[in-house]
Design a protein around this motif. Structure first.
Motif, mmCIF file in Angstrom:
data_model
loop_
_atom_site.group_PDB
_atom_site.id
_atom_site.type_symbol
_atom_site.label_atom_id
_atom_site.label_comp_id
_atom_site.label_asym_id
_atom_site.label_seq_id
_atom_site.Cartn_x
_atom_site.Cartn_y
_atom_site.Cartn_z
ATOM 1 N N MET A 25 53.314 60.832 48.174
ATOM 2 C CA MET A 25 52.828 59.572 47.649
ATOM 3 C C MET A 25 51.306 59.612 47.484
ATOM 4 N N ILE A 26 50.617 60.185 48.444
ATOM 5 C CA ILE A 26 49.158 60.263 48.376
ATOM 6 C C ILE A 26 48.733 61.116 47.189
ATOM 7 N N ILE A 27 49.475 62.196 46.969
ATOM 8 C CA ILE A 27 49.150 63.093 45.851
ATOM 9 C C ILE A 27 49.276 62.356 44.531
ATOM 10 N N GLU A 28 50.367 61.577 44.387
ATOM 11 C CA GLU A 28 50.563 60.818 43.148
ATOM 12 C C GLU A 28 49.427 59.827 42.923
ATOM 13 N N LYS A 29 48.983 59.171 43.979
ATOM 14 C CA LYS A 29 47.889 58.201 43.858
ATOM 15 C C LYS A 29 46.596 58.890 43.440
ATOM 16 N N ARG A 30 46.341 60.069 43.975
ATOM 17 C CA ARG A 30 45.120 60.799 43.611
ATOM 18 C C ARG A 30 45.158 61.189 42.136
ATOM 19 N N TYR A 31 46.300 61.709 41.693
ATOM 20 C CA TYR A 31 46.417 62.069 40.283
ATOM 21 C C TYR A 31 46.319 60.833 39.393
ATOM 22 N N ARG A 32 46.844 59.714 39.852
ATOM 23 C CA ARG A 32 46.772 58.476 39.083
ATOM 24 C C ARG A 32 45.327 58.023 38.919
ATOM 25 N N VAL A 33 44.530 58.131 39.988
ATOM 26 C CA VAL A 33 43.114 57.742 39.927
ATOM 27 C C VAL A 33 42.349 58.667 38.977
ATOM 28 N N VAL A 34 42.573 59.972 39.110
ATOM 29 C CA VAL A 34 41.886 60.927 38.226
ATOM 30 C C VAL A 34 42.303 60.697 36.779
ATOM 31 N N SER A 35 43.593 60.426 36.560
ATOM 32 C CA SER A 35 44.088 60.169 35.209
ATOM 33 C C SER A 35 43.479 58.889 34.636
ATOM 34 N N PHE A 36 43.346 57.858 35.475
ATOM 35 C CA PHE A 36 42.740 56.603 35.034
ATOM 36 C C PHE A 36 41.279 56.820 34.629
ATOM 37 N N ILE A 37 40.543 57.556 35.433
ATOM 38 C CA ILE A 37 39.139 57.842 35.106
ATOM 39 C C ILE A 37 39.049 58.640 33.812
ATOM 40 N N ASN A 38 39.947 59.606 33.647
ATOM 41 C CA ASN A 38 39.985 60.411 32.429
ATOM 42 C C ASN A 38 40.259 59.527 31.212
ATOM 43 N N ASP A 39 41.251 58.626 31.319
ATOM 44 C CA ASP A 39 41.588 57.741 30.206
ATOM 45 C C ASP A 39 40.437 56.797 29.870
ATOM 46 N N LEU A 40 39.775 56.303 30.898
ATOM 47 C CA LEU A 40 38.637 55.410 30.671
ATOM 48 C C LEU A 40 37.517 56.150 29.945
ATOM 49 N N LEU A 41 37.204 57.348 30.387
ATOM 50 C CA LEU A 41 36.175 58.149 29.743
ATOM 51 C C LEU A 41 36.566 58.498 28.311
ATOM 52 N N LEU A 42 37.841 58.815 28.109
ATOM 53 C CA LEU A 42 38.344 59.123 26.774
ATOM 54 C C LEU A 42 38.109 57.936 25.836
ATOM 55 N N GLY A 43 38.459 56.750 26.287
ATOM 56 C CA GLY A 43 38.262 55.549 25.467
ATOM 57 C C GLY A 43 36.802 55.290 25.156
ATOM 58 N N VAL A 44 35.949 55.484 26.154
ATOM 59 C CA VAL A 44 34.513 55.279 25.953
ATOM 60 C C VAL A 44 33.969 56.270 24.925
ATOM 61 N N LEU A 45 34.392 57.533 25.021
ATOM 62 C CA LEU A 45 33.917 58.543 24.071
ATOM 63 C C LEU A 45 34.342 58.214 22.648
ATOM 64 N N TYR A 46 35.597 57.823 22.466
ATOM 65 C CA TYR A 46 36.064 57.461 21.130
ATOM 66 C C TYR A 46 35.347 56.206 20.605
ATOM 67 N N PHE A 47 35.119 55.240 21.500
ATOM 68 C CA PHE A 47 34.426 54.014 21.093
ATOM 69 C C PHE A 47 32.999 54.313 20.642
ATOM 70 N N ILE A 48 32.283 55.102 21.429
ATOM 71 C CA ILE A 48 30.915 55.473 21.058
ATOM 72 C C ILE A 48 30.919 56.283 19.765
ATOM 73 N N GLY A 49 31.861 57.223 19.643
ATOM 74 C CA GLY A 49 31.964 58.007 18.417
ATOM 75 C C GLY A 49 32.213 57.126 17.199
ATOM 76 N N SER A 50 33.042 56.106 17.351
ATOM 77 C CA SER A 50 33.329 55.190 16.245
ATOM 78 C C SER A 50 32.091 54.399 15.836
ATOM 79 N N ILE A 51 31.365 53.904 16.832
ATOM 80 C CA ILE A 51 30.149 53.133 16.531
ATOM 81 C C ILE A 51 29.113 54.032 15.863
#
Length: 72
Positions: A1-27
């Motif tokens: 369970m702890i492993i899944e939570k860690r991967y979920r946090v890393v995945s969330f940070i990755n997705d957030l960064l991905l969105g920010v990069l695409y947003f900045i690229g669009s602007i």
């Protein structure tokens, strides 16, 4: 369970960064900034998408290593 939570946090940070990069690229693409700069943000976002897939594979491999393969 702890492993899944860690991967979920890393995945969330990755997705957030991905969105920010695409947003900045669009602007930047809509402004007078060099296209090379805006395309660089899109490329970085694309790399983050590949990292997302890799994280999912790593998570599954890690969980299977600990729990054993699923029997269906």
């Amino acid at each position: 369970m702890i492993i899944e939570k860690r991967y979920r946090v890393v995945s969330f940070i990755n997705d957030l960064l991905l969105g920010v990069l695409y947003f900045i690229g669009s602007i930047l693409f809509l402004t007078d900034v060099s296209q090379a700069v805006s395309i660089s943000f899109f490329l970085a976002g694309s790399i983050m998408m590949i990292i997302r897939a890799g994280l999912n594979i790593l998570k599954d491999l890690h969980i299977n290593k600990i729990t054993g393969p699923k029997k269906e």
